[in-house]
Scaffold this motif. Structure first.
Motif, PDB file in Angstrom:
ATOM      1  N   VAL A  53      28.424  32.541  -6.892  1.00  0.00           N
ATOM      2  CA  VAL A  53      28.087  31.439  -5.989  1.00  0.00           C
ATOM      3  C   VAL A  53      29.126  30.341  -6.172  1.00  0.00           C
ATOM      4  N   LEU A  54      29.842  30.020  -5.095  1.00  0.00           N
ATOM      5  CA  LEU A  54      30.917  29.027  -5.164  1.00  0.00           C
ATOM      6  C   LEU A  54      30.421  27.621  -4.871  1.00  0.00           C
ATOM      7  N   LEU A  55      29.500  27.491  -3.913  1.00  0.00           N
ATOM      8  CA  LEU A  55      29.059  26.157  -3.505  1.00  0.00           C
ATOM      9  C   LEU A  55      27.765  26.271  -2.711  1.00  0.00           C
ATOM     10  N   GLY A  56      26.892  25.302  -2.893  1.00  0.00           N
ATOM     11  CA  GLY A  56      25.649  25.257  -2.136  1.00  0.00           C
ATOM     12  C   GLY A  56      25.729  24.243  -1.007  1.00  0.00           C
ATOM     13  N   GLY A  57      24.733  24.270  -0.123  1.00  0.00           N
ATOM     14  CA  GLY A  57      24.673  23.300   0.958  1.00  0.00           C
ATOM     15  C   GLY A  57      25.711  23.493   2.040  1.00  0.00           C
ATOM     16  N   VAL A  58      26.178  24.722   2.230  1.00  0.00           N
ATOM     17  CA  VAL A  58      27.221  25.012   3.217  1.00  0.00           C
ATOM     18  C   VAL A  58      26.575  25.534   4.499  1.00  0.00           C
ATOM     19  N   GLN A  59      26.980  24.983   5.627  1.00  0.00           N
ATOM     20  CA  GLN A  59      26.425  25.407   6.916  1.00  0.00           C
ATOM     21  C   GLN A  59      27.377  26.335   7.672  1.00  0.00           C
ATOM     22  N   GLY A  60      28.624  26.370   7.287  1.00  0.00           N
ATOM     23  CA  GLY A  60      29.611  27.238   7.924  1.00  0.00           C
ATOM     24  C   GLY A  60      30.943  27.079   7.213  1.00  0.00           C
ATOM     25  N   PHE A  61      31.834  28.070   7.380  1.00  0.00           N
ATOM     26  CA  PHE A  61      33.145  27.954   6.734  1.00  0.00           C
ATOM     27  C   PHE A  61      34.159  28.843   7.438  1.00  0.00           C
ATOM     28  N   GLN A  62      35.436  28.489   7.254  1.00  0.00           N
ATOM     29  CA  GLN A  62      36.550  29.305   7.706  1.00  0.00           C
ATOM     30  C   GLN A  62      37.529  29.416   6.556  1.00  0.00           C
ATOM     31  N   LEU A  63      38.064  30.605   6.358  1.00  0.00           N
ATOM     32  CA  LEU A  63      38.980  30.866   5.260  1.00  0.00           C
ATOM     33  C   LEU A  63      40.397  30.965   5.800  1.00  0.00           C
ATOM     34  N   SER A  64      41.356  30.346   5.095  1.00  0.00           N
ATOM     35  CA  SER A  64      42.753  30.434   5.524  1.00  0.00           C
ATOM     36  C   SER A  64      43.257  31.858   5.321  1.00  0.00           C
ATOM     37  N   ASP A  65      44.312  32.229   6.041  1.00  0.00           N
ATOM     38  CA  ASP A  65      44.810  33.602   5.978  1.00  0.00           C
ATOM     39  C   ASP A  65      45.354  33.967   4.604  1.00  0.00           C
ATOM     40  N   ASP A  66      45.818  32.980   3.833  1.00  0.00           N
ATOM     41  CA  ASP A  66      46.309  33.279   2.492  1.00  0.00           C
ATOM     42  C   ASP A  66      45.201  33.230   1.440  1.00  0.00           C
ATOM     43  N   HIS A  67      43.959  32.971   1.873  1.00  0.00           N
ATOM     44  CA  HIS A  67      42.769  32.955   1.007  1.00  0.00           C
ATOM     45  C   HIS A  67      42.814  31.851  -0.048  1.00  0.00           C
ATOM     46  N   GLU A  68      43.652  30.847   0.169  1.00  0.00           N
ATOM     47  CA  GLU A  68      43.796  29.772  -0.807  1.00  0.00           C
ATOM     48  C   GLU A  68      42.915  28.564  -0.490  1.00  0.00           C
ATOM     49  N   GLU A  76      13.142  25.181  12.642  1.00  0.00           N
ATOM     50  CA  GLU A  76      14.078  25.385  11.544  1.00  0.00           C
ATOM     51  C   GLU A  76      14.158  24.167  10.627  1.00  0.00           C
ATOM     52  N   ASP A  77      14.037  24.415   9.359  1.00  0.00           N
ATOM     53  CA  ASP A  77      14.173  23.384   8.343  1.00  0.00           C
ATOM     54  C   ASP A  77      15.651  23.227   8.017  1.00  0.00           C
ATOM     55  N   PRO A  78      16.245  22.060   8.228  1.00  0.00           N
ATOM     56  CA  PRO A  78      17.679  21.883   7.954  1.00  0.00           C
ATOM     57  C   PRO A  78      18.058  22.269   6.530  1.00  0.00           C
ATOM     58  N   GLU A  79      17.157  22.018   5.575  1.00  0.00           N
ATOM     59  CA  GLU A  79      17.490  22.350   4.195  1.00  0.00           C
ATOM     60  C   GLU A  79      17.599  23.868   4.010  1.00  0.00           C
ATOM     61  N   ALA A  80      16.767  24.615   4.745  1.00  0.00           N
ATOM     62  CA  ALA A  80      16.785  26.073   4.604  1.00  0.00           C
ATOM     63  C   ALA A  80      18.059  26.672   5.188  1.00  0.00           C
ATOM     64  N   LEU A  81      18.673  25.963   6.124  1.00  0.00           N
ATOM     65  CA  LEU A  81      19.881  26.473   6.766  1.00  0.00           C
ATOM     66  C   LEU A  81      21.136  26.149   5.973  1.00  0.00           C
ATOM     67  N   LYS A  82      21.013  25.384   4.901  1.00  0.00           N
ATOM     68  CA  LYS A  82      22.161  25.093   4.054  1.00  0.00           C
ATOM     69  C   LYS A  82      22.329  26.238   3.073  1.00  0.00           C
ATOM     70  N   ALA A  83      23.240  27.109   3.373  1.00  0.00           N
ATOM     71  CA  ALA A  83      23.375  28.337   2.605  1.00  0.00           C
ATOM     72  C   ALA A  83      24.295  28.155   1.402  1.00  0.00           C
ATOM     73  N   GLN A  84      24.319  29.185   0.571  1.00  0.00           N
ATOM     74  CA  GLN A  84      25.268  29.248  -0.533  1.00  0.00           C
ATOM     75  C   GLN A  84      26.510  30.004  -0.075  1.00  0.00           C
ATOM     76  N   LEU A  85      27.676  29.439  -0.370  1.00  0.00           N
ATOM     77  CA  LEU A  85      28.928  30.146  -0.130  1.00  0.00           C
ATOM     78  C   LEU A  85      29.189  31.032  -1.344  1.00  0.00           C
ATOM     79  N   CYS A  86      29.298  32.344  -1.101  1.00  0.00           N
ATOM     80  CA  CYS A  86      29.432  33.306  -2.204  1.00  0.00           C
ATOM     81  C   CYS A  86      30.676  34.170  -2.021  1.00  0.00           C
ATOM     82  N   ARG A  87      31.126  34.734  -3.146  1.00  0.00           N
ATOM     83  CA  ARG A  87      32.217  35.701  -3.128  1.00  0.00           C
ATOM     84  C   ARG A  87      31.800  36.896  -3.982  1.00  0.00           C
TER      85      ARG A  87
END
Length: 329
Positions: free
Chosen positions: A304-319, A283-294
């Motif tokens: 596309v909100l942000l690039g270079g994201v490897q994981g994320f969690q969203l708060s319950d109020d979506h803020e 696995e290429d680390p650069e390839a695993l840096k995904a785009q965070l999208c909505r």
């Protein structure tokens, strides 16, 4: 816990440091934490009173993926035998919802609650090594198959408005799911996003639109009582018409890629990670840096909100979103 705004020190919640505890998952209202200890006892910690209460003792093996129901009355989790459980907090009774018929190399069972806490959507690895999506009716205690098992379906999550279910699915995942197959060394794994229209009378969010102007009927005067009756409930009901449900699965207007980490936002919005391809070996680390999208169903558009994201969690109020980037969270 750590502050969400600014910079500050973390606060230790549990008083003892001699007992191993993990999976501290907050409830939707942020007042409680659910966690297991080393003896597989389930505890709920009240943040305001700083008290820890044992709810139940389970003896089915290691537990993970603890998830609160939105109303705070249930917990769901999976065990080391690839089984899904639901537990009612008031009585402390745990019920096994389903179990995968084969024990895969990696845990693949995923589950999510509807906003009204009536349904649990989950995946089950079938003997074909393809995952199939099921819907569990908590009130009836029964599960119903949604997908047909001919594609590898993953990550089902309910829309906040209660009208739709989102999922990702692929028809070329076979070589990847067998894990050791050399056929996957020179191919790219892709999938696509789908929306399931839960009610038979609910229109598809991607139905063809017309630009013809419709005649407007004269506005009717409404009294205060009538307006109150038309107000939307705080928690929309999730009404599912099971008959013909599989025929109401509609593809997103997006090109194939690798979509993962599906998280519902406000009504009609879906957040996810998107990569052009998913490497299997070397696995290429650069390839695993995904785009965070909505994706917004009203706008029918991906942002596309942000690039270079490897994981994320969203708060319950979506803020707010907690992002895993290179170097940490």
């Amino acid at each position: 816990k750590v502050p969400a705004n600014g910079v500050g020190d973390g606060t230790q919640l549990t008083a003892d440091g001699k007992v191993l505890r993990w999976d501290g998952i907050p409830s939707s209202d942020g007042t409680r934490l659910a966690h297991f200890d080393k003896d597989q006892q389930l505890w709920v910690y009240d943040i305001a009173s700083r008290t820890n209460k044992r709810i139940a003792e389970c003896d089915e093996g290691d537990f993970s993926d603890v998830t609160w129901s939105p109303d705070g009355k249930w917990l769901s989790f999976r065990d080391n035998a690839r089984a899904l459980w639901r537990l009612e907090l008031e009585g402390g009774t745990a019920t096994r919802v389903d179990q995968e018929p084969i024990y895969g190399v990696f845990p693949t069972l995923r589950h999510a609650w509807s906003s009204d806490s009536r349904w649990i959507a989950y995946t089950r690895m079938e003997r074909s090594h393809f995952k199939r999506v099921y819907l569990h009716d908590v009130a009836a205690g029964a599960s119903h198959a949604l997908t047909d098992g001919l594609s590898d379906a993953a990550e089902p999550v309910f829309d906040a408005g209660g009208k739709y279910l989102y999922l990702a699915a692929s028809t070329d995942a076979g070589p990847f799911n067998t894990w050791f197959s050399q056929a996957s060394a020179d191919i790219e794994q892709t999938n696509e996003l789908y929306v399931v229209v839960l009610g038979k009378d609910t229109p598809s969010p991607f139905a063809k639109e017309s630009d013809e102007e419709k005649s407007k009927a004269p506005a009717e005067e409404k009294d205060d009582e009538a307006e109150k009756k038309e107000e939307k409930p705080a928690t929309p009901s999730t009404n599912i018409d099971l008959a013909g449900l599989a025929q109401r699965i509609v593809a997103f207007p997006l090109a194939p890629a690798y979509y993962s980490n599906l998280v519902p936002g406000a009504e009609g919005q879906l957040y996810y990670l998107k990569t052009v391809r998913l490497p299997f070996t070397g696995e290429d680390p650069e390839a695993l840096k995904a785009q965070l999208c909505r994706f917004d169903l009203t706008e029918r558009e991906e942002k596309v909100l942000l690039g270079g994201v490897q994981g994320f969690q969203l708060s319950d109020d979506h803020e707010k979103a907690l992002l895993r980037m290179e170097g940490g969270w």
